[in-house]
Structures are given as C-alpha cells and as structure tokens.
Design an enzyme around this catalytic site. Structure first.
Site, PDB file in Angstrom:
ATOM      1  N   HIS A 173      48.960  32.353 -34.571  1.00 51.62           N
ATOM      2  CA  HIS A 173      48.418  33.591 -35.116  1.00 51.62           C
ATOM      3  C   HIS A 173      48.248  33.509 -36.613  1.00 51.62           C
ATOM      4  CE1 HIS A 173      49.810  34.770 -31.168  1.00 51.62           C
ATOM      5  NE2 HIS A 173      49.035  35.823 -31.262  1.00 51.62           N
ATOM      6  N   GLU A 187      37.206  36.869 -24.953  1.00 51.79           N
ATOM      7  CA  GLU A 187      36.448  36.632 -26.186  1.00 51.79           C
ATOM      8  C   GLU A 187      35.150  35.877 -25.960  1.00 51.79           C
ATOM      9  OE1 GLU A 187      39.599  36.183 -25.984  1.00 51.79           O
ATOM     10  OE2 GLU A 187      40.446  37.524 -27.471  1.00 51.79           O
TER      11      GLU A 187
END
Lengths: 403, 394
Positions: free
Chosen positions: A208, A139
C-alpha cells in the site's frame, strides 16, 4: 508564454458538452459549499455564475508563483477561502461536474461512502447514482469501462482507492487508454482522468506504499501530473478533467490534510508546467509531491547555512517541463533531484537523462538524485523512515553538490 | 441485386454493372423484392434463464441477396488478404474471419448504426459490415495512408467511429470491459441503443469478462456479450481450456442463448431478441457456434490441432455462404450463373481495391508523432527550450 488559458477552448468545450444529453430538470440545486461557485446553465447552453455575487467566469492559469516559500494564490486581492487538500480536490471535481454533464466519477466506495479519503464526499447525493458510481472491487474492468465510456465522449474520473490497486488495470491503462488515440488514427480521444493516492504513508506496508509514476511513465499517450498543495490540487484536477488526453493525477496519502488559502474564482493549473516554489541562485532542487515539503524543510536549514537553493515542484511528470527546468539549470548550474520513487527506473532517473541530454553544457557538477531505497517499504516505523529521503540527507547532498 | 451496395463501393464497378443490372432487372424484378419469405433456422436455440426466440425468421429476396453478396465479399476479401500476407505485403499478425461471416452479417441486419459493436482482433469483416470500404481495409493491412487508422493501427486496430465500430483490440478480453463502458455511456446519454461486445472462446476465460458482466448486471447496462465460439483458442480446443464450455451458461445470473453461428438468419433472430432484452433487462450473453477455416492467424497452419477432415466437413455441411446460395436457388430467386456472376464481380471489386491500395503511399515520417496526444488545453510537443515544436500536430 502559456499564461492565459484557452478561454475559447473552454467555452467551446462547454457549449458542445451541453448539447443533447443535458436535461435541465435534473440539475439539482443543493446547499453551496463555502466558497464554491455555482453555475446556472441556461437552456441555450450559456452559463451564468451564481448571481450571489461571484465575479465573471475568468480562467486564470497559475504559472509561476513569485513569492518565496509559498505557492499560494497569486491572483487578485480577494483573500479567498481556506481548505484542506482533499476538500480542494472535491471542490475542483464538483465544479467540473456542474460545468459539464459528461463528467462522472467511478471508483470503489466513491458514492454512498463518500470516498475513502473523502474526496468525493457529498457528490453522490448531489449528482445521483448515475454520475457518481460505486463499483465492485474490479479495477481491471471498471478502468476498462471508464475508457470505453471515454471513447464515446463521456469524461469519467476513475478513482483507484490506492494507486497501487491500479496495477491490476495496467493493461487497460497502457494499451487502451494510452494508445487508442494513435492506433485509431485520431478517431477516438480518451478524455479520462485516473486519480488516486499513492506514495509512502505511515506504516501502511509494502503493497500500500507503491509509487506508480515510475511504472506508467513510459506509456505513450498519457499525461501524468502530481499535486502537492491545495491550490495546485484543485487546479490540476480541473485541468485534467478538461483535457482531451488521458491524465493520471497522482495524489499522496499524507498530503490530504494540508491546509491552504485558495482563490474563490475559477482557475486551472497548466498540466505541463512546473511550479517555482522558491527562486534561488546556488542549486536547483527538483521535486514533486510529498518530497516538496521535505525539501522546503531542508531549505530552511540550508538558508541558515548560507545557501540559496532554487526549489521547483515539477508537477508535470510526463511530459517534463524542460523549459522551466532548463532556465533554472542555466542559472544555477547544479541540480539535485529529490523524489519518492525508487532509484531504479524512477522519475528521477528519466529526469537525469533528460537534463543531461539537453543541458549538459550548463552543468558544473554531475546531477545528484536522492530517491527512495530500492526495497519494498517495510512496516517498522524506523525502517520506513530510512526508506524515504529525509531533510537531513537533502542538506548533506546540497552541501556536497555546492563544494 | 443490392444496387445500393454496389453504388456505395466503387463507381467503376457500378458503371460496369449498370448494363448487367438493367438486364437483370428487366428479367428479374424480384431481386429487390421485399415480399416476405419465411426461413427456418437450422437448429433450435437453446437458452439459459430466458425464453428462446422462434425458429422462423422473416426475410425477403432483397435481404437474401444482400447477405449473399456481403458474405461472398467478406470471404473473397479474407482469401485475398491471405495471398497478400504470403506475398509479404501484409506483415505482423493477420487473423482471418472466413467461415465466421454469418455472425457479422446477421448481427448487422438486426441492428442500426446507433448500436455499438466492439470486437477483438479478428475484425476485418466486422469493419466491412459496419460500412468500411475495401480500400480502407487493404490500405490499413498494408500500412498505407488511406487505411482506416492511417496505417498506424494494422490488422488488429480497425475502427470506424461514425458508424459506432469501436475496434479492433489486440489484447484478448480487454475489449469486453470497454464494451460495457460503451453500454454505460449509452445508458448515461439515454441513447436507447445497445452495445455488442464480441469475444472468442479463448477470451471467455478472462476474469475481466466476469467483472464487467457483474458491473453491467448491477447497473442494468444494455450490454450484449457475444461469444464467437469457433472451438479453438489459437491451438487449444475449448474442452482443454474451459471446464464448462457451455459459454452461454457461464453468465450465471445473466441469461444466455446458444445460436448456430453459421446460419445468418439464426444470428439475426438472436441479435434482434438480445437487443430487445438488453434494453429492458440488462446484459445477456449470446454464444455463436461458428468455425474458422484458416488457422488462428497467418502464422498458424490450423491443422496441427484439428484434422483436415473436420475442416472440410464443416465447409461442406455448414458453410454460411453455401447455405444462402442454396436458399436463393431453392426459392428460385436466381440461377447458378447469376450467382457466379455476382461472385466474379466481387472478385473484381476486391482486386481493384487491392490495386488501388498498393498504389497508395506509405505514411509520411511526421505521422510518427501525430495523434499521440489530442490537442487540448495546452498540449504540444516541445523541444527543450519550449520554442521549437518537434512535431506538427493536427
């Protein structure tokens, strides 16, 4: 005020975008999705919409919906077409990629796999591997690469498979994305869109279920928007791609399968405008993303009990639409904020500060803010439910506020 | 002399030098001579997974004088910045590039303005080599309006978009993914140009570098990663920071070349080679073996982690400006005095630019709010009632 959109701006952007890098031979025609408009680009840069009968390209900004309980299409008499939220995002993305060759998508599994939430399904086949790019799990660097590409004029859409993963790219987003326009004295603009699903899902676990809007909100130079319906998802996606500023588009994992009827014609939603979901008189409820639905559910109960809440989906998390919010506060004099962020340092906290600073004289009661608990999201279903604000709590809060 | 360079910098010094130049040119037409001279690089190249370029570099008198002048200018500029910092006219961080000039000058000689360069915070000389003026440099360092970033960037944020110089970045290593993004854009738009992403030996240990290299190699991007190895990451020597200080080999699947970064011709040869390679085969790593005379920044004396003998030793044996001076003298292209005259003229140029920058005003208060957002699709700064505009946007 910000009613009709910069058609001029859009046209100018279009003609400049199709200048030198466009190769008309590469323009692949592919089977049309139901309801999608297909742009035929001529060699001199003019764009004609598909002669199959879509009307002229007309940008409609959806400002404030005046129908109660629904933010559905308020445009023309054509009924439009029905689709799910992730399909609306895909439609918006696809239309923008057709319209401007500089738009490309980068992310993990966005290409051949079709996107982990199917937002980019079919795009790789249509636009090729150079415009829909599968990245490795890196990322920090692919967000940085998106920003570097944006510095030269490309318009990448960077997808974080889950918003929480973008924490790894925080340096790039904060220092490079947000600040380069300023520190270069205006030489570079960063027209990047960073998007991805976040929020508390169904027992996905603490890592998450992150809500990153609270972390990104103080980065100067970026804009943040949160979509909540298929209509504003498509509109905000398109507006974000067309914007010259870096925009972070927050989607929610649990909202991807919402179904709604949206107009056929081209439209965008103003990035800085809030949406009036339900006009009312007694209390202003400010919310965004998934909590909008909890609020609307609570609103049903409240209406039965005789209250008239005004529900506003703030949509623009940075900057706040203090105009719409202010007008509402001036009318109702009571504010309840319902958000999914945690209480400490969240969007609600900033909103309380902004409203108190600007509209303190109009408030009859202190602002109430219902947020998620300041805990990592637990796995167990019952605990997770308690972490997030539920409709019953909203009803209680309104009753308390309106005493 | 490099007359074109003189004309572009400041008209005053050009006027001053016209009599000098015409006098010189009457006597020495070879200063703009382009007859080829062959020069050998100081040491051979070492490579990893690729061929080495030849040690013989073609050059000519004109290029020699350009190199000498540019590097002397950079050297003087950095030393002047040192004095300005000590006089508290430059604040914050100031990272000086003296000793490393050959990298900037050699790289620029090998490429065009269509190729992109992105570097970290030691960017003053790279900015100048890309066409930045001395006034822009000093004004930005002193935070004035005439600075290249309008005084809002500072020493670490020099940018020049029209000559594809992308800065100027403060966070170590973050510029390398940006650089690979630039290479991606070049490939996307079919520019047939390359990107040089510069970083230091300290930044070479950043993970995002390897991530970006992996993506660049997968997507065949024309990215050239250049490690300016000055052997010290601030106060930490390279052998204390990197298990494998052979930075050119750390690309593993990506080929690498180790270059003597104090020799402008070696740098030029390596960059030419790298550009050709990157356009065909994807990313390549260049390790420039160089040295900085100053400390890491102005707050670092530079002598607590290395000996003064080491610094003077490098200055005597490997100094890039001296090397060019010796080459010019040995090829009999100019006398000592003429070179000293060039240096005097450069000193005056730098002093003039500093004087001009000192006169330049500080930014207006309203500049605080400009360029936070780009104007586009309805972005304005509003007061609470959305009617009053809080800032005047460009």
């Amino acid at each position: 005020m910000a009613a009709i959109f910069q058609g001029v701006g859009a046209a100018a952007a279009l003609s400049s975008s199709l200048s030198n890098s466009f190769d008309s031979k590469k323009f692949v025609s592919s089977p049309l999705r139901k309801g999608a408009s297909f742009a035929v680009v001529r060699s001199d840069g003019r764009v004609n919409l598909n002669p199959k009968g879509r009307r002229a390209q007309q940008l409609i900004s959806n400002a404030v919906a005046t129908k109660s309980d629904s933010a559905a299409a308020s445009s023309s008499s054509k009924p439009g077409h029905e689709l799910l939220l992730f399909e609306a995002l895909q439609e918006g993305l696809e239309e923008e990629m057709e319209r401007d060759i500089r738009v490309c998508v980068m992310g993990e599994d966005v290409g051949h796999y079709g996107g982990s939430y199917k937002v980019t399904k079919g795009l790789a086949k249509k636009f090729g591997d150079l415009r829909v790019l599968d990245t490795p799990i890196a990322e920090n660097s692919f967000t940085g690469m998106g920003i570097g590409a944006a510095m030269t004029g490309l318009r990448p859409v960077v997808e974080g498979m889950n918003m929480g993963f973008l924490l790894l790219a925080f340096n790039q987003i904060s220092n490079n994305c947000g600040m380069l326009h300023y520190t270069s004295g205006g030489q570079f603009t960063i027209p990047i869109v960073i998007r991805g699903p976040g929020g508390v899902g169904r027992q996905l676990g603490a890592e998450h279920s992150q809500r990153l809007e609270s972390y990104f909100q103080s980065i100067p130079g970026i804009q943040m928007v949160a979509c909540s319906t298929p209509y504003n998802a498509k509109g905000l996606m398109k507006a974000a791609i067309r914007s010259e500023n870096p925009v972070i588009l927050f989607e929610h994992v649990l909202l991807y399968n919402l179904k709604e009827r949206i107009p056929d014609e081209d439209y965008i939603c103003n990035l800085e405008e809030a949406e009036m979901v339900r006009p009312g008189e007694h209390v202003t409820i400010l919310t965004y993303s998934r909590m909008r639905y909890h609020v609307m559910q609570a609103a049903k109960t409240l209406v039965n009990k005789g209250y008239d809440p005004e529900v506003i989906d703030i949509r623009s998390l940075k900057p706040f639409d203090l105009y719409t919010i202010g007008n509402s506060v001036k009318k109702t004099h009571r504010v309840l904020i319902v958000e999914e962020c945690m209480r400490t340092g969240g969007i609600g906290a900033s909103l309380i500060a902004a409203i108190t600073e600007n509209f303190n004289d109009y408030l009859d009661a202190p602002i109430m803010c219902l947020s998620s608990q300041d805990v990592p999201t637990p796995y167990a279903g019952t605990l997770e439910e308690v972490t997030v604000v539920q409709p019953a709590q909203i009803v209680t809060a309104v009753e308390q506020l309106c005493q | 002399m490099a007359l074109s360079r003189l004309a572009s910098s400041s008209s005053r010094s050009a006027d001053l030098l016209k009599p000098l130049c015409s006098a010189i040119s009457l006597r020495r037409p070879i200063s703009t001579d382009t007859t080829p001279i062959t020069v050998e690089t100081s040491v051979p190249f070492t490579s990893h997974q690729c061929d080495t370029p030849s040690r013989s570099v073609q050059t000519n008198a004109k290029e020699l004088f350009t190199f000498f002048r540019d590097m002397a200018l950079m050297r003087r500029m950095e030393i002047a910045a040192d004095s300005l910092y000590k006089a508290k006219l430059i604040r914050g961080f100031c990272h000086l590039y003296d000793g490393q000039e050959a990298v900037a000058v050699g790289m620029e000689a090998a490429i065009t303005k269509k190729d992109c360069i992105i570097t970290a915070y030691r960017d003053h000389c790279t900015f100048v080599s890309r066409g930045g003026t001395l006034l822009e440099v000093f004004a930005e360092l002193m935070g004035r309006q005439a600075g290249c970033s309008r005084g809002k960037g500072g020493s670490m944020h020099f940018y020049k978009k029209d000559s594809n110089f992308y800065g100027g970045h403060g966070i170590v290593g973050a510029q390398v993914p940006l650089g690979c993004g630039l290479a991606f854009a070049q490939k996307y738009s079919k520019d047939e140009a390359v990107t040089f992403a510069l970083y230091g030996d300290g930044a070479a240990n950043q993970g995002q570098l390897f991530e970006a290299l992996n993506i660049s190699a997968l997507w065949d991007l024309p990215a050239i990663l250049v490690c300016e190895n000055n052997h010290y990451g601030m106060g930490t020597a390279e052998w204390r920071a990197a298990k494998s200080p052979a930075y050119y080999k750390r690309g593993d699947y990506a080929p690498g070349l180790k270059v003597d970064g104090m020799d402008a011709f070696a740098v030029k040869q390596a960059c030419t080679f790298a550009k050709e390679h990157a356009l065909k085969n994807g990313p390549i790593i260049l390790e420039m073996d160089t040295y900085r005379y100053h400390g890491h920044s102005m707050s670092d004396p530079g002598s607590t982690y290395r000996t003064r003998d080491e610094i003077t030793g490098v200055r005597q044996e490997r100094d890039p400006v001296e090397r060019i001076r010796k080459l010019i003298l040995s090829h009999d292209l100019a006398t000592e005095k003429e070179l000293k005259d060039i240096e005097k003229e450069i000193r005056k140029e730098v002093d003039d630019a500093i004087a001009q920058a000192k006169e330049n005003p500080l930014p207006e208060s309203s500049e605080l709010f400009t360029n936070v957002y780009a104007k586009g699709l309805g972005v304005e700064s509003f007061g609470a009632d959305r009617k009053e505009v809080r800032a005047i946007l460009p």
